[in-house]
Scaffold this active site. Structure first.
Site, PDB file in Angstrom:
ATOM      1  N   ASP A  34       1.126  -1.340   0.274  1.00 32.86           N
ATOM      2  CA  ASP A  34      -0.129  -0.439   0.303  1.00 32.86           C
ATOM      3  C   ASP A  34       0.351   1.546  -0.276  1.00 32.86           C
ATOM      4  OD1 ASP A  34      -2.112  -1.447   0.180  1.00 32.86           O
ATOM      5  OD2 ASP A  34      -2.519  -1.790   2.319  1.00 32.86           O
ATOM      6  N   GLU A 200     -11.762  -1.437  -3.870  1.00 32.41           N
ATOM      7  CA  GLU A 200     -11.230  -1.099  -2.178  1.00 32.41           C
ATOM      8  C   GLU A 200      -9.676   0.501  -3.041  1.00 32.41           C
ATOM      9  OE1 GLU A 200      -9.937  -3.837   0.173  1.00 32.41           O
ATOM     10  OE2 GLU A 200      -8.248  -4.372  -1.061  1.00 32.41           O
TER      11      GLU A 200
END
Length: 321
Positions: A34, A200
């Site tokens: 991420d 997401e």
């Protein structure tokens, strides 16, 4: 031809067939999950934030590296009193009114007991970060969304927070002028009504007259113990709109709130499960899509994921890498 040479040629051919360039080079500390990327105004140094180690971050003189790990943004964890306050996820970084903001997620896997927090620094130096706790964007089982995966977007001085993961997917909340707290209630901007609603990691980027909503779709993690069915692993998709606040559609005209999403990057060659993406305007390279991915020649564990990046071509009106 040796076996290793054959594998290399096959991987290159696979990338060409799918039309995706292989990730740009990375040296130094390249294991990341991420990622979030920014350049410091004062000296042009690159900073990269990531999940793990209470928001780990690294610096470099260029996007290629060499990346050097600096430490943790919040070594004592978050002041938000939720499970997960010592295991912070999915950072997002922006410069707001001369101050660097790192938004982070407090949650546990599969739970809606979640919140988006904020840490700030004027320099991004190690031990310079102040934790401000929750932005007011929180969720519980009574909410239609999960308050993780923050992404702040500045639309000409008006700030919006994009967020969400599974459940009803991606929401957006108007923020106050300091971008420290939600200013009003949130609304849905992307939703896949099928299956587990596996959407997401939203990231918004404006190019020309369009607002592009990038997101990750599919299964993100645990590939070393449970490999998803082919095509169900992480991939990066996009919708676009002439407004920052809604009406996003994909290249086929399908609404992003009804399962729309054009694939930007998916598994190809030895690249597997790319996602957790952002977009960065590099002064030398132009628009860059950055993300994490698995190199199948190295390993599938979450801790083995690597920092990837590709130049984006917007000439068709849609991002191509």
């Amino acid at each position: 031809m040796s076996a290793s040479a054959f594998v290399a040629v096959a991987s290159c051919l696979a990338a060409l067939v799918h039309g995706y360039a292989n990730p740009g080079s990375c040296s130094g500390a390249c294991n990341v999950h991420d990622p979030a990327l920014i350049r410091r105004q004062s000296d042009g140094k690159y900073f990269r934030f990531s999940t793990g180690n209470k928001i780990s971050y690294a610096s470099s003189s260029s996007i290629q590296g060499p990346w050097t790990v600096l430490g943790s943004v919040l070594p004592s964890g978050s002041s938000i009193n939720l499970d997960g306050k010592d295991d912070l996820w999915a950072p997002d970084v922006s410069l707001v009114n001369g101050v660097y903001h790192v938004y982070y997620s407090v949650s546990t896997f599969g739970s809606q007991s979640s919140a988006i927090g904020l840490a700030t620094s004027s320099t991004m130096d190690l031990n310079s970060w102040t934790d401000h706790g929750s932005t007011g964007i929180q969720s519980s089982s009574s909410k239609p969304y999960n308050a993780i995966d923050a992404n702040l977007f500045n639309d000409g001085g008006t700030y919006y927070m994009n967020f969400g993961s599974f459940w009803h997917d991606i929401y957006q909340a108007p923020m106050n002028s300091a971008a420290t707290a939600a200013a009003s209630s949130s609304y849905n901007i992307a939703y896949n009504p099928s299956g587990t609603h596996a959407v997401e990691g939203a990231f918004m980027y404006k190019y020309g007259s369009y607002y592009y909503l990038f997101f990750s779709a599919g299964i993100c993690c645990g590939y070393d113990t449970s490999r998803p069915a082919s095509g169900e692993e992480y991939k990066i998709k996009v919708c676009r709109s002439t407004s920052a606040t809604g009406n996003f559609v994909d290249a086929s005209g399908v609404a992003c709130t009804n399962g729309g999403g054009t694939v930007v990057l998916e598994s190809h060659g030895t690249v597997y499960g790319p996602g957790g993406q952002g977009v960065f305007t590099d002064p030398s390279l132009g628009p860059i899509l950055y993300y994490h991915y698995v190199d199948t020649t190295i390993g599938y564990a979450d801790g083995q994921k690597l920092f990837g990046w590709n130049k984006i071509d917007f000439s068709s009106g849609w991002p191509v890498v």
